[in-house]
Design an enzyme around this catalytic site. Structure first.
Site, PDB file in Angstrom:
ATOM      1  N   LEU A   1       0.789  -1.184  -0.006  1.00 39.44           N
ATOM      2  CA  LEU A   1      -0.101  -0.039   0.028  1.00 39.44           C
ATOM      3  C   LEU A   1       1.168   1.261   0.031  1.00 39.44           C
ATOM      4  CD1 LEU A   1      -2.872  -0.581   2.644  1.00 39.44           C
ATOM      5  CD2 LEU A   1      -3.031  -0.760   0.241  1.00 39.44           C
ATOM      6  N   ASP A   2       0.663   2.163  -0.681  1.00 39.49           N
ATOM      7  CA  ASP A   2       1.196   3.351  -0.695  1.00 39.49           C
ATOM      8  C   ASP A   2       1.294   3.905   0.871  1.00 39.49           C
ATOM      9  OD1 ASP A   2       1.271   3.493  -3.356  1.00 39.49           O
ATOM     10  OD2 ASP A   2      -0.481   5.005  -3.507  1.00 39.49           O
ATOM     11  N   ARG A   3       2.670   4.584   1.043  1.00 40.08           N
ATOM     12  CA  ARG A   3       2.847   4.894   2.478  1.00 40.08           C
ATOM     13  C   ARG A   3       1.750   5.734   3.244  1.00 40.08           C
ATOM     14  NH1 ARG A   3       8.709   6.883   4.749  1.00 40.08           N
ATOM     15  NH2 ARG A   3       8.214   6.865   6.866  1.00 40.08           N
TER      16      ARG A   3
ATOM     17  N   VAL B   1      -1.533   5.726   2.854  1.00 44.07           N
ATOM     18  CA  VAL B   1      -2.667   5.041   2.762  1.00 44.07           C
ATOM     19  C   VAL B   1      -2.599   4.115   4.054  1.00 44.07           C
ATOM     20  CG1 VAL B   1      -4.017   3.338   1.406  1.00 44.07           C
ATOM     21  CG2 VAL B   1      -2.708   4.961   0.213  1.00 44.07           C
TER      22      VAL B   1
END
Length: 224
Positions: free
Chosen positions: A57-59, A61
């Protein structure tokens, strides 16, 4: 980090916004290390702990991250993610409501590695990958709208980029057109739910992430 599911082959945790899943150039301690430490302590393991990262997951998120606990489960989970057999549902808070309460978005995304950003086009262009998602409105306050998003493809920053192209950038996502940042550096995107058939036992796995403690999340989705 909150463990929401665990068995002999898989562990699923709900990560906080700001955590990185895997080590990167920042040198910050990744979530994968925290999960290893948890397993080592819980099961009193003296040596190295096996943990396979199957997606990220993107940081900024928050939400569910699936890890493999065994070398048997890892390649099977990798294949399931690659082939779209893991069904992920995201919730996104946007300030501008969409024109239609539900719909399907189809775009062609081009990733710019230097900027760590994707750009969306309404037609195929060189180096573009087709991106498809479905969304529907499931909640709102007087200022914000809550969207449920289901990915039909898995592209770099897909939800962030496609919602922005629709005119609905995610709250706090300055990179994709939000008007201001969130105070904690997060973006208001949550990996809310994941469903798949267990790669070893073949049981149905269905897991939901808790809502972030943020007051807006609590206000916009109190009954969901």
């Amino acid at each position: 980090m909150e463990v929401v599911y665990e068995d002999n082959h898989i562990i699923i945790v709900s990560k906080s916004a700001g955590e990185i899943v895997q080590g990167d150039k920042t040198g910050d301690a990744p979530l994968s290390d925290a999960v290893k430490d948890y397993l080592k302590e819980k099961y009193h393991k003296s040596g190295n702990v096996f943990l396979g990262v199957v997606h990220r997951l993107d940081r900024p998120v928050a939400g569910l991250v699936v890890f493999a606990r065994t070398s048997k489960a890892l390649p099977r989970l990798n294949a399931m993610f690659r082939e779209g057999q893991v069904h992920k549902t995201y919730w996104a808070i946007v300030q501008q409501p969409p024109q239609e309460p539900e719909g399907t978005l189809t775009d062609w995304l081009v990733r710019n590695e230097k900027q760590n950003k994707s750009y969306a086009y309404d037609h195929e262009v060189p180096n573009a990958k087709k991106a498809v998602l479905r969304y529907r409105v499931i909640g709102h306050t007087d200022r914000y709208t809550l969207l449920e998003v289901n990915l039909l493809t898995g592209r770099h920053h897909q939800i962030r980029c496609q919602l922005a192209r629709m005119g609905c950038p995610i709250k706090g996502d300055l990179k994709y057109g939000a008007r201001r940042s969130n105070a904690d550096g997060s973006i208001s995107l949550l990996a809310r739910h994941v469903e798949f058939i267990h790669p070893v036992s073949k049981a149905e796995i269905s897991v939901t992430a808790p809502l972030p403690a943020d007051s807006l999340w609590q206000a916009i989705a109190p009954e969901l």
